[in-house]
Design a protein around this motif. Structure first.
Motif, PDB file in Angstrom:
ATOM      1  N   LYS A 180      61.145   7.577   7.406  1.00  0.00           N
ATOM      2  CA  LYS A 180      59.933   8.411   7.393  1.00  0.00           C
ATOM      3  C   LYS A 180      59.597   8.954   8.780  1.00  0.00           C
ATOM      4  CE  LYS A 180      57.569   6.163   3.485  1.00  0.00           C
ATOM      5  NZ  LYS A 180      56.332   5.468   3.072  1.00  0.00           N
ATOM      6  N   ASP A 182      60.802  11.284  10.630  1.00  0.00           N
ATOM      7  CA  ASP A 182      60.815  12.738  10.832  1.00  0.00           C
ATOM      8  C   ASP A 182      59.482  13.391  10.493  1.00  0.00           C
ATOM      9  OD1 ASP A 182      63.389  12.498  11.622  1.00  0.00           O
ATOM     10  OD2 ASP A 182      64.273  13.066   9.692  1.00  0.00           O
ATOM     11  N   SER A 183      58.701  12.751   9.594  1.00  0.00           N
ATOM     12  CA  SER A 183      57.435  13.356   9.155  1.00  0.00           C
ATOM     13  C   SER A 183      56.265  12.998  10.069  1.00  0.00           C
ATOM     14  CB  SER A 183      57.103  12.897   7.732  1.00  0.00           C
ATOM     15  OG  SER A 183      56.941  11.482   7.695  1.00  0.00           O
TER      16      SER A 183
END
Length: 678
Positions: A180, A182-183
């Motif tokens: 997660k 990258d978000s």
């Protein structure tokens, strides 16, 4: 061992109202063990099932729960947070392989958190922290993490990054799973990197080969980090910190993942050091195929099946209707049906093995702490050490029917709760109940009424005062009564003198020349002893007195056993008018353990209670104050100390000696006794 690799046995601990029971319900629901998400406010949780727990919306007993998650078996114990029920945490720690300490995100580390950590440290258990209630407006994850590091352990490291604060809190991201990442926004990415670096630093230090690679390359592969993380946690080199909100379920999936992938399995448990029958130290290893060895960690009285003995299996296995040997009591017994508990429900099992916490009904001799094993496996587990009760009250039955029920009911409750003591004061004849605090005793009173239909009145215990003399006196006691037929005649001369404190009573016969016949001399002593029991000032027994019978006379017809008893009693009472009678009170040795910042308040309070501070010494991060204080000043001390120190203080008390009561206090005691007599 493959089976043991998939077992996790742990406890939930922390301060009262931090959300332990809500977390337990979330685990049960998320894993599919329940189809309804129990809520404390609605009184429908699996864990808190006793009537008083539902009414108070708070755990009182340790509750035993289990579930399956993926291909893992989880058994866990939900413990109460109030310090009055600390015995439940001690028992749970013995039965667990690691702990999950729940911390309120708004309150941070509290006294219940500190106490749970202290018990876990003593049992040398790995530990995970779960910062709960992150949706609260005042919630502060960073401050909580600081609190844990500053007050409990510098080795705490976060495996979770919370997203959002207060009402905006929406999710947590795993630091050991970069899927997660990258978000994340720039600020969140910075936090992620900081937490990840801390974990890598700690795990690298726990493994020489990894440390060398880390210093050489400056980074480690995620798989290497996870493997080293598991080892560091087992060795208590690192204490993971997670985050979430048990009521909404945020963070529960990550918690389950860490419980199964990072926290130690039953097979990881270090061998237990125990004693054999000769007192030699031996090791009990976590093996399913090893000799059967278990320890009773708790007893419960079930209204339907009677006494349930709850035990943790540390080695081997046992079947329902199998036989075992109680190594503590030296008796052979047979198991009936074995159960695994799910709150108040009993789930039948044919076999339980290493790592399991199970229950069995109606064992004849087993009590909490007993070792159950194969007869040939001569092991004895270290007995559980529970706190000494510090709060006492006298109890009186409200009716005759209640009196008949109380004895049996209290016997059952003391077997169920090792922190509860019941005794009868031999001097005051009062029935005394002692526990860890006022709340503890009130809960016991409620259970007497609810479970056994017995109602009692609580009171302050009487102080076992005594009386003594300060100077010598010589007197005559002459009893002469003429009636129709034979009369009554007894005549004695006695001398009374003070004895050294604690010597009680000495009777010396110095009669010569047959002034009093030999058969009447025991009668004189009997009369004196009776008068001593009745007291002189306020009805408390007289002690530490030497009485010498040195002269007297008798009548060949009218003298009798009774006449000389009365004469002895009369002489003694007359002597007391001249012998300077004073009151004695019990003085207690008190050891008070408190954080240093409370030292001034504690010593001042001791002085206000007519106490004497004897000395002080450091004990870890706390100070121990040693003092002597009159018992009459200590009855409310458990509550007062808790109030002054915010629950961070504790004390031990034992009898020391008797001392003379100050005159002004003696007067009030005597006046109270006269008023009661009137």
């Amino acid at each position: 061992m493959a089976e043991l690799d998939k077992k996790r046995v742990f406890m939930l601990a922390g301060h009262a109202q931090c959300g332990k029971t809500s977390l337990a319900e979330a685990i049960l629901y998320q894993s599919g063990a329940t189809t309804r998400w129990g809520k404390v406010d609605e009184g429908n949780t699996v864990s808190d099932y006793e009537k008083d727990e539902i009414e108070r919306k708070s755990s009182i007993n340790a509750s035993f729960l289990n579930c399956k998650y993926k291909n893992y078996s989880l058994q866990f114990i939900d413990t109460p947070g109030y310090l009055d029920f600390v015995g439940e945490i001690i028992a749970a720690a013995r039965g667990s392989d690691f702990a999950v300490i729940v911390v309120d995100a708004a309150s941070g580390v509290e006294v219940g958190t500190e106490k749970a950590w202290e018990i876990i440290e003593k049992e040398n258990l790995p530990c995970l922290f779960f910062i709960n209630k992150l949706d609260k407006e005042e919630a502060d994850f960073s401050q909580c993490l600081k609190d844990i590091k500053n007050n409990l352990t510098k080795k705490a490291a976060s495996l979770a990054l919370p997203l959002g604060k207060g009402a905006a809190f929406k999710d947590v991201v795993s630091i050991i799973d970069s899927s997660k990442r990258d978000s994340l926004g720039a600020e969140e990415e910075k936090g992620f990197e900081e937490f990840y670096s801390q974990i890598v630093d700690i795990v690298a230090e726990s493994d020489d080969a990894l440390l060398e690679k880390y210093l050489d390359k400056g980074s480690l592969e995620p798989k290497e980090v996870l493997s080293a993380l598991n080892k560091a946690v087992r060795q208590r080199q690192l204490f993971p910190v997670l985050a979430g909100n048990a009521l909404s379920g945020v963070g529960i999936e990550l918690l389950l993942q860490v419980l199964t992938e990072v926290m130690p399995a039953v097979s990881d448990r270090l061998p237990l050091k125990v004693k054999d029958s000769e007192g030699k130290e031996i090791l009990v290893e976590s093996k399913a195929d090893g000799p059967f060895a278990a320890q009773v960690i708790k007893s419960i009285f079930d209204p339907y099946v009677g006494q349930l003995s709850i035990f943790r299996v540390f080695s081997g296995k046992i079947s329902s209707n199998g036989t075992f040997y109680n190594q503590s009591q030296k008796t052979k017994e047979r198991f009936s049906q074995i159960f695994v508990l799910q709150g108040k429900e009993q789930q039948a099992r044919e076999v339980v093995s290493c790592g399991d916490i199970a229950a069995v009904a109606k064992l004849k001799n087993a009590v909490t702490s007993d070792t159950l094993a194969e007869e040939s496996f001569k092991v004895l587990f270290e007995r559980l050490v529970f706190p000494v009760p510090t709060y006492s009250a006298s109890i009186k039955p409200k009716t005759r029917q209640d009196e008949d029920k109380i004895s049996q009911a209290l016997t059952k409750l003391t077997l169920e709760d090792p922190t509860l003591r019941v005794s009868r004061d031999t001097q005051t004849k009062e029935l005394i109940i002692s526990g860890t605090g006022e709340l503890h005793i009130n809960i016991i009173m409620g259970r007497l009424k609810e479970r056994f239909s017995a109602e009692v009145t609580l009171g302050r215990p009487k102080v076992p005062y005594k009386e003594t003399i300060t100077k010598a006196a010589k007197v005559q006691g002459k009893y002469k009564k003429q009636t129709g037929g034979h009369g009554q005649y007894g005549d004695v001369w006695i001398e009374v003198e003070p004895l050294e404190r604690g010597k009680d009573f000495e009777f010396v016969d110095k009669i010569v020349g047959g002034r009093i016949p030999r058969n009447f001399i025991p009668s004189v002593e009997k009369g004196i002893r009776k008068a001593m029991e009745e007291g002189f000032l306020a009805g408390y027994p007289l002690v530490d007195i030497k009485v010498t019978l040195f002269d007297g006379s008798y009548h060949p017809v009218d003298s009798s056993d009774m006449a000389f008893q009365i004469a002895g009693s009369m002489a003694f009472k007359k002597a007391m008018e001249q012998a300077g009678v004073v009151m004695l009170e019990p003085i207690m040795n008190v050891e008070i353990t408190v954080p240093e910042e409370f030292m001034g308040q504690i010593t001042g309070d001791i002085n206000s209670r007519r106490g004497r501070v004897l000395g002080m010494e450091a004990k870890g991060t706390k100070q121990v104050v040693k003092a002597q204080v009159p018992l009459s000043e200590m009855f409310s001390y458990a509550s007062d100390l808790r109030s002054v120190t915010g629950g961070r203080g504790s004390y031990l008390m034992s009898f020391s000696h008797y001392e003379i009561v100050p005159q002004r206090i003696t007067q009030s005691i005597v006046e109270a006794a006269k008023k009661k007599e009137a």
